[in-house]
Write an enzyme that holds these catalytic residues in place. Structure first.
Site, PDB file in Angstrom:
ATOM      1  N   LYS A  27       0.853  -1.189   0.000  1.00 26.43           N
ATOM      2  CA  LYS A  27       0.000   0.000   0.000  1.00 26.43           C
ATOM      3  C   LYS A  27       0.883   1.231   0.000  1.00 26.43           C
ATOM      4  O   LYS A  27       1.843   1.306   0.767  1.00 26.43           O
ATOM      5  CB  LYS A  27      -0.859  -0.005   1.280  1.00 26.43           C
ATOM      6  CG  LYS A  27      -1.731   1.224   1.458  1.00 26.43           C
ATOM      7  CD  LYS A  27      -3.049   1.043   0.753  1.00 26.43           C
ATOM      8  CE  LYS A  27      -3.901   2.299   0.792  1.00 26.43           C
ATOM      9  NZ  LYS A  27      -3.399   3.362  -0.080  1.00 26.43           N
ATOM     10  N   LYS A  59       5.497   2.044   8.635  1.00 22.77           N
ATOM     11  CA  LYS A  59       4.307   2.776   9.103  1.00 22.77           C
ATOM     12  C   LYS A  59       3.147   1.819   9.355  1.00 22.77           C
ATOM     13  O   LYS A  59       2.479   1.885  10.394  1.00 22.77           O
ATOM     14  CB  LYS A  59       3.865   3.804   8.057  1.00 22.77           C
ATOM     15  CG  LYS A  59       4.702   5.048   7.964  1.00 22.77           C
ATOM     16  CD  LYS A  59       4.109   5.957   6.903  1.00 22.77           C
ATOM     17  CE  LYS A  59       5.157   6.892   6.363  1.00 22.77           C
ATOM     18  NZ  LYS A  59       4.643   7.763   5.304  1.00 22.77           N
ATOM     19  N   LYS A  98       5.116   2.040  -3.062  1.00 25.01           N
ATOM     20  CA  LYS A  98       5.237   3.454  -3.434  1.00 25.01           C
ATOM     21  C   LYS A  98       5.458   3.535  -4.931  1.00 25.01           C
ATOM     22  O   LYS A  98       6.073   2.648  -5.533  1.00 25.01           O
ATOM     23  CB  LYS A  98       6.400   4.132  -2.703  1.00 25.01           C
ATOM     24  CG  LYS A  98       6.196   5.626  -2.507  1.00 25.01           C
ATOM     25  CD  LYS A  98       5.158   5.895  -1.426  1.00 25.01           C
ATOM     26  CE  LYS A  98       4.979   7.388  -1.181  1.00 25.01           C
ATOM     27  NZ  LYS A  98       4.077   7.631  -0.042  1.00 25.01           N
ATOM     28  N   THR A 151      -3.536  13.007   6.883  1.00 24.41           N
ATOM     29  CA  THR A 151      -2.103  13.079   7.214  1.00 24.41           C
ATOM     30  C   THR A 151      -1.831  14.254   8.146  1.00 24.41           C
ATOM     31  O   THR A 151      -1.155  14.103   9.174  1.00 24.41           O
ATOM     32  CB  THR A 151      -1.252  13.204   5.934  1.00 24.41           C
ATOM     33  OG1 THR A 151      -1.577  12.132   5.038  1.00 24.41           O
ATOM     34  CG2 THR A 151       0.230  13.130   6.279  1.00 24.41           C
ATOM     35  N   ASN A 198      -1.122  20.115   0.951  1.00 20.62           N
ATOM     36  CA  ASN A 198      -2.219  19.503   1.703  1.00 20.62           C
ATOM     37  C   ASN A 198      -1.853  19.277   3.164  1.00 20.62           C
ATOM     38  O   ASN A 198      -2.587  19.674   4.075  1.00 20.62           O
ATOM     39  CB  ASN A 198      -2.624  18.180   1.053  1.00 20.62           C
ATOM     40  CG  ASN A 198      -3.628  17.401   1.881  1.00 20.62           C
ATOM     41  OD1 ASN A 198      -3.242  16.506   2.628  1.00 20.62           O
ATOM     42  ND2 ASN A 198      -4.891  17.742   1.773  1.00 20.62           N
ATOM     43  N   SER A 225      -6.495   5.752   4.675  1.00 22.35           N
ATOM     44  CA  SER A 225      -6.564   4.974   3.435  1.00 22.35           C
ATOM     45  C   SER A 225      -7.005   3.538   3.741  1.00 22.35           C
ATOM     46  O   SER A 225      -7.787   2.936   2.998  1.00 22.35           O
ATOM     47  CB  SER A 225      -5.208   4.968   2.732  1.00 22.35           C
ATOM     48  OG  SER A 225      -5.029   6.132   1.959  1.00 22.35           O
TER      49      SER A 225
END
Length: 432
Positions: free
Chosen positions: A78, A102, A114, A198, A229, A357
């Protein structure tokens, strides 16, 4: 301490080398078999693709895309997709490794992935950007999917781009697959709270750090590098908690107001102009001036390698909250350790995005969606539990927060390896 220099005496700035060294140190501290590091030191799969698109002038141009899948010990990989001219293979590999850690830290059933495309998206028209987004998914289709590898937004990508990518994957699949991608618009299966996730996670981490340091929020000041963001949401939420945000920089400049910036007005200004530079009558500042500012909280929310042997000595903040991925070099980290700065490491601090997510992926599987309050409450629980695990390991092992985060993350991956029968006769040193 982590190694600060390479064999030629130069400061290490390659994110892949930094990630490998920190993982190696954690495996040694946990007394894990050498084979664990051999598994974790590089991605299980790396795919490079060429994406030809027709430009508006009729000519074709080819762009390079990369996708790294680190490990799938805990579940499908992911991670986000970034569009940026400085994307490199080593950067993407490192980012996928950090995503694995993470997910392990937060307790998510994911491995790390990624992706990136070497492009400046600001130089593309909307049609060209859509064609590039769809083309990347077509090339990656054999290795991605809701049970294989799940993309998400990252630098210079957004819900609209995720929507294009979802539509392309649905066309290739011949049916609707909403769980294939996260960070998409709510109307086609996205989760409320994902855009803010985030930044909200960064602020939750800051609140937890302030508690441990016995700091009163309304007495604190903060500076933020980066106002995309993550930086803008972080600024907005800190402001709501009574923290005085006194300085912000972005790629085009910076602003400083010792009495505190009007964050809501600044967000409106940036939406109109594309930069914080020139906002009202505030003083213009540089990144170097921002890092050296007298403040309580420093939030690097831009790209990698910002806190270095050059900038770290100037930092006066009590807390550094790493909202960006890999913002600190080993030399910068060593200097902050010597200055006794409380660092909230990136793999903990900015994990709010992958957490929500995950919530989006779960909601897509259930075909049932939570309210924003439910999403934020679940995020709060996940982030505070993760912070507590890292802080407990820090106290038990007498290490820094960064070392502790790697011990917890690598340790949980090792526990999964043990459960699968890959390693024997090892036990996590403390309960996490």
């Amino acid at each position: 301490m982590p190694v600060k220099e390479d064999q030629n005496g130069q400061e290490i700035t390659n994110p892949y080398e930094i990630a490998k060294r920190l993982i190696e140190r954690a495996t040694e501290s946990l007394q894990l078999p050498k084979g664990v590091y051999e598994i974790l030191k590089k991605p299980a799969r790396l795919m490079k693709v060429s994406i030809p698109i027709r430009r508006d002038n009729g000519e074709y141009e080819s762009f390079t895309g990369i996708r790294s899948q680190h490990v799938d010990i805990l579940g499908p990989t992911k991670g986000g997709i970034r569009f940026h001219p400085s994307v490199t293979e080593d950067e993407v590999k490192a980012l996928s490794m950090w995503m694995s850690l993470k997910s392990a830290l937060i307790g998510l059933p994911f491995g790390g992935g990624k992706g990136g495309v070497i492009v400046d998206p600001h130089e593309l028209s909307e049609r060209e950007l859509e064609e590039l987004s769809r083309g990347f998914i077509r090339e990656l289709e054999p290795i991605i999917g809701p049970e294989k590898d799940i993309p998400a937004p990252d630098v210079n990508t957004n819900p609209q781009i995720m929507g294009w990518m979802l539509d392309e994957f649905d066309r290739l699949s011949g049916h609707s697959v909403p769980g294939f991608i996260t960070g998409k618009p709510v109307v086609i299966g996205g989760s409320v709270g994902r855009i803010e996730a985030t930044g909200r996670g960064v602020v939750i981490s800051i609140l937890e750090a302030a508690k441990r340091l016995n700091l009163e929020l309304t007495n604190l000041s903060a500076v933020i590098q980066g106002f995309g963001n993550v930086g803008s949401i972080t600024a907005k939420l800190l402001h709501q908690y009574g923290v005085k945000v006194i300085a912000i920089t972005d790629a085009k400049g910076g602003v400083y107001q010792p009495e505190g910036l009007d964050i809501m007005k600044l967000i409106d200004y940036v939406n109109e102009t594309g930069t914080v530079n020139g906002f009202e009558n505030n003083k213009n500042i540089t990144n170097d001036e921002l890092f050296a500012m007298d403040c309580d909280i420093l939030v690097p929310a831009a790209l990698e390698n910002q806190i270095t042997g050059k900038t770290a000595p100037t930092i006066k903040a009590k807390i550094v909250a790493e909202a960006a991925n890999g913002p600190t070099t080993p030399e910068g980290n060593h200097i902050m350790e010597e200055k006794n700065i409380f660092v909230i490491p990136d793999i903990l601090c900015n994990a709010g995005g992958v957490t929500v997510s995950y919530f989006e992926w779960v909601q897509n599987s259930m075909h049932y969606f939570w309210t924003e309050n439910e999403v934020n409450q679940k995020l709060q629980e996940k982030m505070t539990n993760a912070f507590e695990s890292v802080y407990r390991m820090k106290e038990e092992k007498n290490v820094t927060m960064r070392e502790s985060a790697y011990l917890v993350g690598v340790g949980r991956l090792a526990e999964a390896m043990k459960a699968r029968g890959w390693i024997k006769n090892w036990k996590m040193p403390i309960e996490c």
